[in-house]
Write an enzyme that holds these catalytic residues in place. Structure first.
Site, PDB file in Angstrom:
ATOM      1  N   LYS A  49      41.681  50.474  41.436  1.00 51.23           N
ATOM      2  CA  LYS A  49      41.696  50.634  42.899  1.00 51.23           C
ATOM      3  C   LYS A  49      43.064  51.130  43.354  1.00 51.23           C
ATOM      4  O   LYS A  49      44.098  50.639  42.861  1.00 51.23           O
ATOM      5  CB  LYS A  49      41.371  49.272  43.536  1.00 51.23           C
ATOM      6  CG  LYS A  49      41.216  49.294  45.057  1.00 51.23           C
ATOM      7  CD  LYS A  49      40.893  47.894  45.570  1.00 51.23           C
ATOM      8  CE  LYS A  49      40.612  47.862  47.057  1.00 51.23           C
ATOM      9  NZ  LYS A  49      40.316  46.489  47.532  1.00 51.23           N
ATOM     10  N   SER A 106      35.949  46.353  50.132  1.00 52.74           N
ATOM     11  CA  SER A 106      36.724  47.570  50.195  1.00 52.74           C
ATOM     12  C   SER A 106      36.887  48.268  48.836  1.00 52.74           C
ATOM     13  O   SER A 106      37.226  49.450  48.801  1.00 52.74           O
ATOM     14  CB  SER A 106      38.109  47.274  50.759  1.00 52.74           C
ATOM     15  OG  SER A 106      38.797  46.359  49.920  1.00 52.74           O
ATOM     16  N   SER A 111      36.041  41.699  48.754  1.00 52.53           N
ATOM     17  CA  SER A 111      36.083  43.118  48.365  1.00 52.53           C
ATOM     18  C   SER A 111      35.825  43.418  46.909  1.00 52.53           C
ATOM     19  O   SER A 111      35.720  44.587  46.544  1.00 52.53           O
ATOM     20  CB  SER A 111      37.423  43.729  48.756  1.00 52.53           C
ATOM     21  OG  SER A 111      37.385  44.068  50.108  1.00 52.53           O
TER      22      SER A 111
HETATM   23  N1  GLN Z   1      35.724  43.100  54.327  1.00 53.47           N
HETATM   24  C1  GLN Z   1      36.813  42.181  54.479  1.00 53.47           C
HETATM   25  C2  GLN Z   1      37.860  42.811  55.363  1.00 53.47           C
HETATM   26  O1  GLN Z   1      37.591  43.800  55.911  1.00 53.47           O
HETATM   27  C3  GLN Z   1      37.381  41.834  53.139  1.00 53.47           C
HETATM   28  C4  GLN Z   1      38.207  42.928  52.591  1.00 53.47           C
HETATM   29  C5  GLN Z   1      38.852  42.569  51.289  1.00 53.47           C
HETATM   30  O2  GLN Z   1      38.460  41.631  50.604  1.00 53.47           O
HETATM   31  N2  GLN Z   1      39.885  43.302  50.984  1.00 53.47           N
HETATM   32  O3  GLN Z   1      38.926  42.333  55.525  1.00 53.47           O
END
Ligand code: GLN
Length: 484
Positions: A77, A152, A176
């Site tokens: 990532k 994400s 995420s």
């Molecule tokens: N979807 C969650 C957010 O928008 C979690 C994102 C993540 O785990 N980086 O913050």
């Protein structure tokens, strides 16, 4: 070769049936053939990947000892710093950022002789659940190109689901890793807070962020975790306790096994097909002699609200460093320092990142900090206590990873609240600091994957993986691949 797990690819090399170079070529060919549609990767340097593979083959030929991931391509990532290789966080503000050092987990991958095959797309600064917040591209779900892979870490999940890499690294601040794993039909694991060093992970919410593995099966996830986990003095929150050999004990079932099922994870908003698949997975465990126990996590209805105060507060502070002075985007025309900082940030950050910086700054501001941020921290403690009580009665907690299967691209893009709710089941694990995994447990009638979430206590990764493996031995959901 594309259908083989990393464990099997290691075996092929040991037998002399494949080389690191031929393995890397195979995955790169898959990337070339499909990534113009899936768009999982932001940067791939094919020549560099081949060079790495040749070096591993030479090492093997020379009889040198090889690491645990020798010759295995790993996608990473783009929030993890890679020395000399661009790292953008999916943001325009870091468009030309080339880190001078490797993240700890990247050093670990190199020490294990893995091949860094490329950097994957994600929501800007990991803020989102669909990769639609990336400043560069939207990744598509390999099972249905009209749909999101989740986020994400959607690029990492899609790369593994589409066999463009056998393994990938993601990060999980509120779900995420687990949510995109669930939406893409693969395994994704968030380790306990402190299990894996965050050194060189570009911070979003520092008290929540963890790096973790994506894989086709539980054994591969255990293997990758074994490589990246462990103490690092450069991250003061990383614990100094030995890393158990996760792969060694994997096939030892936990007996007796008590599974907690919280009613709060089966409430309004849960899709009926998802619920059915999760209930069937519970039946598989019951068939193995597991006991199901109804439990309660009474504060979990507050998790999303607490998360969006804590995560945004930390983000507003972490993202203050992008000022156009030290690194990252600087605006071209400006009148004085303040104007330069304002314009650089205004141009460099996308809408969702700005929204969160504003929310977090507000929650921390004088006059509001008690009512919002400090209150949220108190409820966070209660959420952790709920889990402490749950794990006093059962080994693991199970439920759905995501309330629905993959949603359509664009479906929630204009409704931040609807998007935030897609993490309703994953967020509390980050607030509590515990570990969790998502494994494939079925498909909807329209052929979209469904994930089972299994949560374990703090540093109970070994048990969690063994429980996850038990389901995999009885089912073949993890063996299905999308028709690309
Ligand atoms: N979807 C969650 C957010 O928008 C979690 C994102 C993540 O785990 N980086 O913050």
């Amino acid at each position: 070769m594309l259908d083989l797990t990393a464990t099997e690819l290691l075996q092929r090399q040991a037998n002399g049936d494949s080389s690191a170079e031929s393995i890397t070529q195979t995955f790169l060919a898959q990337f070339r053939q499909h990534d113009s549609r899936i768009r999982a990767f932001l940067h791939v340097d094919e020549a560099d990947a081949i060079e790495q593979a040749k070096a591993i083959d030479a090492k093997r030929k020379g009889g040198e000892s090889l690491g645990k991931l020798a010759g295995i391509p790993v996608a990473v990532k783009d929030v993890l710093c890679t020395k000399g290789r661009r790292t953008t966080c999916g943001s325009k503000i870091l468009q030309n950022f080339v880190p001078p050092y490797d993240a700890h987990v990247i050093t670990k991958l190199k020490e294990a002789d893995a091949i860094l095959i490329g950097k994957t797309n994600c929501d800007e600064f990991a803020m989102g659940s669909s990769t639609e917040n990336s400043a560069y591209q939207t990744t598509r779900n390999p099972w249905d190109l009209e749909r999101t892979p989740g986020g994400s870490s959607g690029g990492s999940a899609a790369s593994v689901a589409a066999s463009q890499a056998p393994l990938a690294l993601g990060t999980d601040t509120g779900g995420s890793i687990r949510q995109p794993a669930s939406l893409c039909g693969i395994v994704g694991m968030k380790p306990s807070y402190g299990r894996v060093s965050r050194f060189g992970l570009i911070a979003y919410g520092s008290s929540l962020d963890q790096v973790g593995p994506f894989a086709q099966d539980v054994r591969d996830a255990a293997l990758l975790l074994e490589v990246i986990a462990g103490h690092d003095p450069r991250d003061s929150t990383c614990v100094n306790t030995p890393v158990p050999p996760y792969t060694a004990m994997l096939d030892e079932p936990i007996k007796p096994l008590t599974i907690g099922v919280a009613k709060q994870f089966f409430g309004k908003g849960l899709d009926s097909e998802v619920e059915q698949a999760v209930r069937s997975a519970l039946k598989v465990y019951e068939g193995q002699g597991a006991k199901i126990k109804d439990i309660s996590l009474p504060h979990s209805p507050y998790a999303v609200a607490v998360y969006y105060l804590v995560a945004t507060a930390e983000a507003s502070s972490n993202l203050a460093r992008y000022d156009g002075v030290h690194f990252g985007h600087r605006t071209e025309k400006f009148a004085g320092l303040i104007d330069m900082v304002k314009k650089s940030r205004g141009e460099g950050f996308g809408a969702e990142v700005k929204r969160r910086i504003m929310l977090g700054t507000y929650a921390l501001s004088s006059g509001y900090i008690d009512a919002y941020y400090l209150k949220a921290l108190k409820v966070r403690r209660l959420i952790r206590q709920d889990f402490d009580q749950a794990f006093a009665q059962c080994d693991v907690v199970m439920g759905p990873t995501s309330p629905t299967a993959a949603f359509k691209i664009g479906e929630k893009a204009d409704d931040p609240l609807a998007m935030y709710l897609s993490d309703i089941y994953t967020i509390s694990a980050n607030l509590a600091g515990i570990c969790g995994i998502s494994i494939p447990c079925g498909f909807t009638k329209s052929g979209l994957p469904i994930g089972l979430q299994i949560l374990g206590g703090p540093f109970a990764e070994e048990k969690l993986l063994r429980v996850a493996r038990l389901h995999e031995r009885e089912t073949d959901w993890h063996k299905r691949r999308p028709a690309l």
